[in-house]
Every structure is written in C-alpha cells, then in structure tokens.
Design an enzyme around this catalytic site. Structure first.
Site, PDB file in Angstrom:
ATOM      1  N   TRP A 115       0.834  -1.198   0.000  1.00 26.63           N
ATOM      2  CA  TRP A 115       0.000   0.000   0.000  1.00 26.63           C
ATOM      3  C   TRP A 115       0.872   1.253   0.000  1.00 26.63           C
ATOM      4  O   TRP A 115       1.382   1.668   1.037  1.00 26.63           O
ATOM      5  CB  TRP A 115      -0.917   0.006   1.233  1.00 26.63           C
ATOM      6  CG  TRP A 115      -1.914  -1.108   1.190  1.00 26.63           C
ATOM      7  CD1 TRP A 115      -3.081  -1.104   0.496  1.00 26.63           C
ATOM      8  CD2 TRP A 115      -1.840  -2.379   1.847  1.00 26.63           C
ATOM      9  NE1 TRP A 115      -3.741  -2.295   0.670  1.00 26.63           N
ATOM     10  CE2 TRP A 115      -3.005  -3.104   1.501  1.00 26.63           C
ATOM     11  CE3 TRP A 115      -0.911  -2.990   2.685  1.00 26.63           C
ATOM     12  CZ2 TRP A 115      -3.271  -4.384   1.958  1.00 26.63           C
ATOM     13  CZ3 TRP A 115      -1.169  -4.274   3.140  1.00 26.63           C
ATOM     14  CH2 TRP A 115      -2.331  -4.956   2.780  1.00 26.63           C
ATOM     15  N   HIS A 154      -6.939   1.820   2.462  1.00 28.25           N
ATOM     16  CA  HIS A 154      -8.034   0.869   2.286  1.00 28.25           C
ATOM     17  C   HIS A 154      -9.070   1.114   3.381  1.00 28.25           C
ATOM     18  O   HIS A 154      -8.831   1.933   4.283  1.00 28.25           O
ATOM     19  CB  HIS A 154      -7.542  -0.588   2.290  1.00 28.25           C
ATOM     20  CG  HIS A 154      -6.624  -0.943   3.437  1.00 28.25           C
ATOM     21  ND1 HIS A 154      -6.046  -2.172   3.583  1.00 28.25           N
ATOM     22  CD2 HIS A 154      -6.181  -0.214   4.506  1.00 28.25           C
ATOM     23  CE1 HIS A 154      -5.291  -2.194   4.665  1.00 28.25           C
ATOM     24  NE2 HIS A 154      -5.363  -1.022   5.247  1.00 28.25           N
ATOM     25  N   ARG A 191      -4.107   6.113  -2.663  1.00 29.64           N
ATOM     26  CA  ARG A 191      -2.791   5.460  -2.749  1.00 29.64           C
ATOM     27  C   ARG A 191      -1.855   6.290  -3.611  1.00 29.64           C
ATOM     28  O   ARG A 191      -2.289   6.868  -4.619  1.00 29.64           O
ATOM     29  CB  ARG A 191      -2.913   4.040  -3.322  1.00 29.64           C
ATOM     30  CG  ARG A 191      -3.598   3.118  -2.341  1.00 29.64           C
ATOM     31  CD  ARG A 191      -3.540   1.668  -2.741  1.00 29.64           C
ATOM     32  NE  ARG A 191      -4.548   0.940  -1.955  1.00 29.64           N
ATOM     33  CZ  ARG A 191      -4.844  -0.320  -2.117  1.00 29.64           C
ATOM     34  NH1 ARG A 191      -4.213  -1.034  -3.035  1.00 29.64           N
ATOM     35  NH2 ARG A 191      -5.776  -0.895  -1.369  1.00 29.64           N
ATOM     36  N   GLN A 217     -13.750   1.847  -1.934  1.00 30.49           N
ATOM     37  CA  GLN A 217     -13.844   0.440  -1.543  1.00 30.49           C
ATOM     38  C   GLN A 217     -15.084   0.250  -0.686  1.00 30.49           C
ATOM     39  O   GLN A 217     -15.604   1.198  -0.099  1.00 30.49           O
ATOM     40  CB  GLN A 217     -12.625   0.030  -0.695  1.00 30.49           C
ATOM     41  CG  GLN A 217     -11.383  -0.274  -1.498  1.00 30.49           C
ATOM     42  CD  GLN A 217     -10.276  -0.880  -0.636  1.00 30.49           C
ATOM     43  OE1 GLN A 217     -10.315  -0.821   0.597  1.00 30.49           O
ATOM     44  NE2 GLN A 217      -9.286  -1.463  -1.291  1.00 30.49           N
TER      45      GLN A 217
END
Ligand code: FA5
Length: 331
Positions: free
Chosen positions: A152, A173, A199, A213
């Site tokens: 990540w 995330h 990211r 997400q």
C-alpha cells in the site's frame, strides 16, 4: 394656445394607438413635463386673474380627460396582449425538454451494492478518511518493518508536532474500520464500510490515486469461507441480474488467514480481480479483546470502480474522475 385644438389632436392620435410603445410616446407628448399642456400650466402665473380662472379651469378639465384616456388605453392594450398570447397557445405542441441532473455511475453502483448487502442484513458503517498509522497498518498485523506495507503506497500527512504518537495518513483501504468496529462491538455482527481510499501510485486504466472500496466484516459462530462465497454469489446476482462465475485464488494479506483474491468471469472469458478477502486472523480478535477463540469471521475489501467498469462497459477508470460531461451524460 388653442386648448380645444390640442385636446382634439390628442384624442384623435390616441385612438389610433395599438401598442404600448406608441402609448408611451403619446404620454410624453401630451402629458409629459415638456408637453404643451405642462408648459401652459407653467405660464399661467403671467396671466391676469380673470384669464387664469377661465383658462386654468379649462386646461385642468382637459388634463383630467387626457389622463383618463391614457389609463383606459393602457388597460385595453394589456388585455389585448393576453388575448394574442391565448390565440397562439397550441396545447398539442410537445413540452419544452427540461434538463435534469443525474447520478454519477459510481454513486449508482455503490447504491446497488449497498442495497444488496442491506437485504442480506448487513449494517452500513462509515469511518474516517484521515487515519492513524495504527489502524491502517499496525492493528492489521502490519508493523512498520513488515514487507507487506509495500503493498500500500501511502500518502502521509505531515505531523504538526514531533510528539504525535501515531502518524496520520490518508487511508489506503477501508480495512482500518475492522479494528475500530471490533474494539467497540461484540459479535455476532455483519457490517459493510463504504468509503474513499487513497494510494500514492501511478495511474493507469485500472488504477487511480483515489478510489472507493466497500469493506465487509461478518463475525459470529461457525462462520466459514462457504458463507462468504454464498454472500458474494448473491451480491453478483443482484448487481448483474444473472448468474456470474466467481473464483477464489489463494492470496496473502497479513490480517486474514487464509487470504483469497476474488475474481469474476467477464463475458469475453477473462477473469477480473474485484476484491481481496479472507478469514479474519485470530490475532485481530485478540487485539480487539475477544476471548476464548469463540468467534470466526470473514472480511473483504471490494473495489467499486471495478464493478462499475464491468457493469457499464467502461475501459478506463480515469474517466470516472475527470468530469467530462460527454461521459457523465450517458448515465
Ligand atoms: C486491500 O485493500 C485489502 N484491504 C482488501 C482486504 C480486505 C483483504 C479485507 C482481506 C480482508 P487490495 O489492495 O487488493 O486489498 O485492494 C482491494 C480492491 O480495491 C482491489 O481488488 C481493487 O478492486 C481495488 N483497488 C485497489 N487499488 C486500487 C486503485 N489504485 N485503483 C482502483 N481500485 C483499486
């Protein structure tokens, strides 16, 4: 000054007027400040008292008459305007098209996914986009020296003071909400956490620096990967309105054991990865304060863009975020 003649002229010319612009001209000419009548009133002072009385009275009477003529004409013209409009109204003509705004394809997709989980009894939880290093990494079994941190690429937020214990970052995330939720709630439960992630990575047709997400977490007694598979099959059926082939590939995430990657079969036969998932690692239950190994659960992190891309046949993720109206208008 021949008042009678003036009155006669004014009456004749107003009778010929049909529109308000003509009427305004008439008003200026016969009743305005520089009209013959006004000038006459101004000059009254120079007349003898007798003339003043005689002519003044006459002029007043004419002035009143002209004002009345003006008012009546004005009303008449206004009435005619409405009459004319009515005669043009064609009720068989189609209405004017209203331009309506619409929802972004990602909003549409997210709502569908969320509503599908709601039907399966999941609660919707939200979490912070600015996270601490602890919840984004350490709590998920990813300490600072762990190689998995490289999975990540992180956007860090500069600390305000050196003393700050836990560094801040933009969450990479939605998984930090696993620990945040478990610390405060006892199983059994099932939740999903929709939200934006960030990211620090190069963009291409399937990667953006910001994306959405949906995290899922279901914990209870005797929960297995088979339950997870049933949930995902149901979700796919709801979203694509048909049976979709789903496969699990072994994968690795430090916060699940075993870990899987979930792929779905596209119409052209290719497989596309849509989420990472797995059985919650016992270490996380321990960190959350759950005792006696009583609980099992599954967790997953699903990319909303990937689903929207398949659903609406979009071949480049960057189209979602560059605000091109030609793209957005199609939904
Ligand atoms: C994770 O982010 C894990 N937190 C998922 C997880 C949750 C595993 C719970 C186990 C248990 P990963 O980095 O593979 O995993 O991302 C998950 C999904 O997010 C990907 O399958 C993809 O759909 C989406 N995704 C990841 N990076 C990007 C990106 N740069 N742009 C668009 N979508 C992305």
């Amino acid at each position: 000054m021949d008042l009678e003649k003036l009155a006669q002229q004014a009456k004749t010319s107003i009778s010929l007027i049909e529109e308000s612009s003509g009427l305004e001209q008439w008003r200026i000419q016969y009743l305005g400040r520089k009209s013959a009548l006004s000038l006459f009133f101004n000059s009254l002072a120079q007349l003898s008292p007798e003339e003043k009385k005689h002519l003044g009275g006459k002029a007043n009477k004419i002035h009143k008459e002209l004002v009345l003529l003006y008012k009546n004409k004005k009303e008449e013209i206004e009435k005619n305007i409405f009459k004319k409009k009515d005669s043009f109204l064609d009720i068989t003509q189609p209405g004017e098209k209203q331009i309506l705004g619409h929802l972004h394809p990602l909003t549409l997709t997210a709502r569908e996914i969320i509503s599908s989980f709601e039907k399966m009894g999941f609660s919707i939880i939200e979490g912070p986009e600015i996270e601490t290093e602890y919840y984004n990494f350490d709590a998920l079994n990813i300490p600072e020296d762990h190689p998995a941190r490289e999975m990540w690429d992180t956007l860090w937020i500069k600390p305000k003071t050196i003393k700050e214990k836990s560094r801040l970052l933009l969450r990479t995330h939605t998984s930090p909400m696993q620990m945040r939720y478990m610390e405060k709630h006892q199983p059994p439960f099932r939740i999903i956490v929709p939200g934006k992630c960030f990211r620090y990575e190069a963009t291409d047709a399937s990667h953006e620096i910001q994306f959405f997400q949906i995290e899922g977490l279901m914990v209870g007694e005797n929960i297995t990967l088979a339950n997870f598979k049933a949930v995902i099959n149901e979700l796919m059926k709801n979203i694509f309105q048909q049976e979709v082939e789903v496969r699990f590939r072994p994968s690795y995430f430090p916060f699940v054991a075993p870990g899987v990657e979930v792929d779905i079969r596209l119409k052209n036969g290719d497989w596309l990865e849509i989420m990472g998932a797995g059985m919650v690692h016992p270490e996380l239950f321990k960190k959350a304060g759950y005792k006696n190994n009583q609980w099992q659960g599954f967790a997953f992190g699903l990319g909303i863009e990937r689903i929207a891309m398949i659903k609406y046949k979009i071949n480049d993720i960057r189209l979602f975020f560059n605000s091109d109206i030609r793209f957005l208008e199609q939904f």
